[in-house]
Design a protein around this motif. Structure first.
Motif, mmCIF file in Angstrom:
data_model
loop_
_atom_site.group_PDB
_atom_site.id
_atom_site.type_symbol
_atom_site.label_atom_id
_atom_site.label_comp_id
_atom_site.label_asym_id
_atom_site.label_seq_id
_atom_site.Cartn_x
_atom_site.Cartn_y
_atom_site.Cartn_z
ATOM 1 N N PHE A 189 -9.992 -13.079 3.976
ATOM 2 C CA PHE A 189 -10.420 -11.761 3.517
ATOM 3 C C PHE A 189 -9.978 -10.667 4.484
ATOM 4 C CE2 PHE A 189 -12.930 -14.299 0.723
ATOM 5 C CZ PHE A 189 -13.219 -13.501 -0.370
ATOM 6 N N ASP A 190 -10.118 -10.939 5.772
ATOM 7 C CA ASP A 190 -9.735 -9.931 6.768
ATOM 8 C C ASP A 190 -8.240 -9.612 6.716
ATOM 9 O OD1 ASP A 190 -12.328 -9.689 7.601
ATOM 10 O OD2 ASP A 190 -12.097 -10.900 9.413
ATOM 11 N N GLU A 191 -7.432 -10.588 6.326
ATOM 12 C CA GLU A 191 -5.998 -10.355 6.222
ATOM 13 C C GLU A 191 -5.654 -9.403 5.074
ATOM 14 O OE1 GLU A 191 -3.320 -11.264 8.026
ATOM 15 O OE2 GLU A 191 -4.751 -11.975 9.535
ATOM 16 N N LEU A 192 -6.593 -9.205 4.144
ATOM 17 C CA LEU A 192 -6.353 -8.330 2.997
ATOM 18 C C LEU A 192 -6.779 -6.887 3.254
ATOM 19 C CD1 LEU A 192 -7.558 -10.700 0.124
ATOM 20 C CD2 LEU A 192 -5.201 -10.206 0.792
ATOM 21 N N ILE A 193 -7.315 -6.622 4.429
ATOM 22 C CA ILE A 193 -7.770 -5.266 4.773
ATOM 23 C C ILE A 193 -6.593 -4.293 4.745
ATOM 24 C CG2 ILE A 193 -8.620 -3.845 6.683
ATOM 25 C CD1 ILE A 193 -10.343 -6.225 7.526
ATOM 26 N N GLN A 194 -6.829 -3.108 4.195
ATOM 27 C CA GLN A 194 -5.839 -2.040 4.215
ATOM 28 C C GLN A 194 -6.265 -1.014 5.271
ATOM 29 O OE1 GLN A 194 -6.389 -1.619 -0.119
ATOM 30 N NE2 GLN A 194 -4.161 -1.391 -0.200
ATOM 31 N N PRO A 195 -5.516 -0.882 6.354
ATOM 32 C CA PRO A 195 -5.938 -0.006 7.453
ATOM 33 C C PRO A 195 -6.250 1.429 7.031
ATOM 34 C CG PRO A 195 -4.146 -1.407 8.168
ATOM 35 C CD PRO A 195 -4.285 -1.629 6.682
ATOM 36 N N GLU A 196 -5.509 1.964 6.058
ATOM 37 C CA GLU A 196 -5.772 3.344 5.629
ATOM 38 C C GLU A 196 -7.210 3.491 5.120
ATOM 39 O OE1 GLU A 196 -5.058 7.377 4.873
ATOM 40 O OE2 GLU A 196 -3.858 5.914 6.001
ATOM 41 N N TYR A 197 -7.646 2.503 4.341
ATOM 42 C CA TYR A 197 -9.019 2.510 3.832
ATOM 43 C C TYR A 197 -10.008 2.335 4.977
ATOM 44 C CZ TYR A 197 -13.248 1.013 1.398
ATOM 45 O OH TYR A 197 -14.553 0.897 0.960
ATOM 46 N N SER A 198 -9.749 1.367 5.836
ATOM 47 C CA SER A 198 -10.671 1.044 6.924
ATOM 48 C C SER A 198 -10.834 2.214 7.879
ATOM 49 C CB SER A 198 -10.173 -0.187 7.688
ATOM 50 O OG SER A 198 -9.986 -1.281 6.817
ATOM 51 N N LEU A 199 -9.741 2.906 8.175
ATOM 52 C CA LEU A 199 -9.811 4.060 9.074
ATOM 53 C C LEU A 199 -10.614 5.193 8.432
ATOM 54 C CD1 LEU A 199 -6.172 4.010 10.452
ATOM 55 C CD2 LEU A 199 -8.251 3.629 11.801
ATOM 56 N N HIS A 200 -10.470 5.349 7.135
ATOM 57 C CA HIS A 200 -11.257 6.367 6.442
ATOM 58 C C HIS A 200 -12.740 6.029 6.518
ATOM 59 C CE1 HIS A 200 -13.070 8.584 3.081
ATOM 60 N NE2 HIS A 200 -12.114 9.465 3.262
ATOM 61 N N GLN A 201 -13.073 4.748 6.329
ATOM 62 C CA GLN A 201 -14.464 4.319 6.440
ATOM 63 C C GLN A 201 -15.017 4.613 7.828
ATOM 64 O OE1 GLN A 201 -15.748 3.886 3.405
ATOM 65 N NE2 GLN A 201 -16.530 1.825 3.761
ATOM 66 N N LEU A 202 -14.205 4.326 8.833
ATOM 67 C CA LEU A 202 -14.629 4.561 10.209
ATOM 68 C C LEU A 202 -14.857 6.050 10.448
ATOM 69 C CD1 LEU A 202 -15.144 2.829 12.744
ATOM 70 C CD2 LEU A 202 -12.836 3.424 13.485
ATOM 71 N N ASP A 203 -13.997 6.876 9.891
ATOM 72 C CA ASP A 203 -14.145 8.331 10.015
ATOM 73 C C ASP A 203 -15.466 8.778 9.385
ATOM 74 O OD1 ASP A 203 -13.772 11.024 10.358
ATOM 75 O OD2 ASP A 203 -11.996 11.178 9.104
ATOM 76 N N GLN A 204 -15.816 8.191 8.231
ATOM 77 C CA GLN A 204 -17.071 8.539 7.573
ATOM 78 C C GLN A 204 -18.277 8.146 8.417
ATOM 79 O OE1 GLN A 204 -17.341 10.171 4.344
ATOM 80 N NE2 GLN A 204 -15.271 10.571 5.056
ATOM 81 N N LEU A 205 -18.187 7.017 9.110
ATOM 82 C CA LEU A 205 -19.301 6.532 9.932
ATOM 83 C C LEU A 205 -19.440 7.305 11.234
ATOM 84 C CD1 LEU A 205 -18.938 2.660 9.543
ATOM 85 C CD2 LEU A 205 -20.886 4.026 8.795
ATOM 86 N N LEU A 206 -18.305 7.577 11.873
ATOM 87 C CA LEU A 206 -18.331 8.098 13.234
ATOM 88 C C LEU A 206 -17.914 9.549 13.359
ATOM 89 C CD1 LEU A 206 -16.761 5.091 15.194
ATOM 90 C CD2 LEU A 206 -19.170 5.547 14.740
#
Length: 452
Positions: A291-308
């Motif tokens: 599952f982790d190999e399917l992560i899309q960094p663009e999405y993940s970075l956006h999520q991180l921006d929303q959190l932090l």
């Protein structure tokens, strides 16, 4: 604090479309094409009911996240959806999320009272103040209210909506053919709420529901959130990464509840757990890696921006997380999820990619991988170690991740005497071991000025 020796786990299924891992929809074990199909949710709820879980829970928000390009981020309206689930189930509790910031007390009271009647007493309300700032524009507001103002409205909202649910006494509905009296209007009351932020006359146009009112659930762990939970919540959804942090929260919230003059045993503390389950720990870890190999960094970075509140696009993903960019002031600092992620950064000094993977599983909730016995051991350790009264089960992928939990972990918990084999009641309050609240309008107030 003493606790009964026959204490048993509270377990909810937290249904996140497709699964809680952000890349679940891309994995062949998930079927994202069914996310608008009511039978998909009915089947999951029936499976949870067959396993004797306490409730199913749906999150919600009144805006569309910007990153829907990369993940399933839309939601069917949860009260409508759970009404459809209610018709396909008999005992499982039904918890829907609704915002005190972007709804009005009267409409919300009517919706949840209707769900409680339709389900014969299985409704729960997950009370949120809404953190997504983009929601403001959907409701004609120029700016999103700040954290403290949202909680001030939430407190007044709870007072008004509780009074609405109490506005019909339990025996107000008479339906006496001989006398021709349908309802005893001396037992139906105006509430005449006139507060600093809200004005509501009442009474509600729906009789008192089977549970008296829905179970009050709350999910904030900030300073304001804890104070709010101590005053009102009957179940608290929370996120923790370590046993120590979970114990600290558990002790703090129980003490706060007691200081409010409430019984701590009438409040369930329920952390989230997202388990990858395999026949062995190695197999479970290999599944998690898929599952982790399917992560899309663009999405993940956006999520991180929303959190932090930090934009890390352009940074080396395999370089250390730049802890110095974390904001030290502002409204975001009040968020419990901000603190959780910041603690991971300080405690573990991860690379950016490692942090993205850490959060991909369940947005800061506890992700763990192991064989069924190991998952059961971890649940038992938190439960018996004064860290939890139960858990929100957050399968990383659906339906397979929930199949593995109900098929392999629940039987172990049941064998250890930690979880029920049959339902003893039919309402969500009965599942949680909660008392049915009396109406504030009783015999002493009949005939008073608040009579309708």
């Amino acid at each position: 604090m003493s606790r009964p020796s026959n204490r048993q786990l509270t377990l909810n299924l937290f249904i996140y479309p497709g699964g809680h891992h952000e890349a679940a929809w891309r994995h062949p074990s998930s079927d994202a094409r069914r996310l608008l199909d009511i039978t998909y949710y009915q089947e999951l709820a029936r499976q949870a009911e067959a396993a004797k879980l306490d409730a199913v829970f749906l999150a919600d928000g009144p805006s569309l996240p910007e990153n829907v390009r990369y993940a399933s981020r839309f939601r069917l309206e949860p009260i409508t959806l759970l009404t459809g689930v209610a018709t396909a189930t008999e005992r499982i509790g039904l918890i829907a999320t609704a915002s005190t910031t972007y709804l009005e007390p009267y409409n919300l009271a009517r919706l949840f009272a209707s769900l409680d009647h339709i389900s014969r007493g299985r409704a729960g309300w997950n009370i949120v103040t809404t953190g997504a700032s983009q929601a403001a524009a959907n409701f004609g507001l120029e700016t999103h209210p700040v954290h403290a103002d949202r909680y001030a409205r939430a407190r007044e909202f709870l007072e008004a909506v509780t009074a609405l649910w109490d506005s019909w006494e339990d025996d107000a509905l008479v339906i006496d053919r001989e006398s021709g009296i349908f309802a005893d209007t001396s037992k139906i009351h105006r509430i005449d709420h006139a507060g600093a932020l809200l004005r509501v006359a009442g009474p509600l146009n729906v009789p008192r529901s089977p549970q008296g009112r829905p179970v009050y659930v709350q999910a904030g762990s900030s300073k304001d959130g804890r104070a709010f939970a101590a005053a009102y919540a009957e179940a608290i959804f929370t996120a923790h990464q370590t046993l120590g942090d979970a114990r600290d929260f558990y002790a703090d919230i129980k003490a706060r509840v007691k200081s409010e003059g409430r019984d701590p045993d009438q409040v369930r503390v329920l952390p989230g757990i997202s388990p990858f389950i395999g026949s062995t720990e190695a197999e479970a870890l290999e599944l998690q890696e898929e599952f982790d190999e399917l992560i899309q960094p663009e999405y993940s970075l956006h999520q991180l921006d929303q959190l932090l509140g930090v934009d890390l696009r352009g940074y080396d993903l395999d370089g250390p997380f730049p802890a110095d960019v974390l904001p030290t002031t502002g409204d975001r600092q009040e968020s419990s999820r901000f603190k959780l992620v910041a603690d991971i950064v300080r405690r573990e000094a991860p690379t950016i990619r490692q942090l993205l993977r850490r959060l991909a599983g369940a947005r800061g909730h506890w992700v763990t991988a192991g064989a069924p016995e190991q998952i059961a051991d971890r649940i038992e350790e938190w439960f018996t170690g004064s860290a939890a009264d139960g858990f929100n089960i957050m399968p990383p992928y659906l339906p397979g991740g929930f199949d593995a939990f109900t098929g392999h972990v629940v039987p172990i918990l049941r064998k250890r005497g930690l979880f029920r084999t049959e339902y003893e009641g039919s309402t969500l309050r009965e599942h949680y071991g909660l008392q049915r609240p009396p109406s504030r309008f009783g015999a002493a107030l009949r005939g008073a000025e608040n009579r309708w």
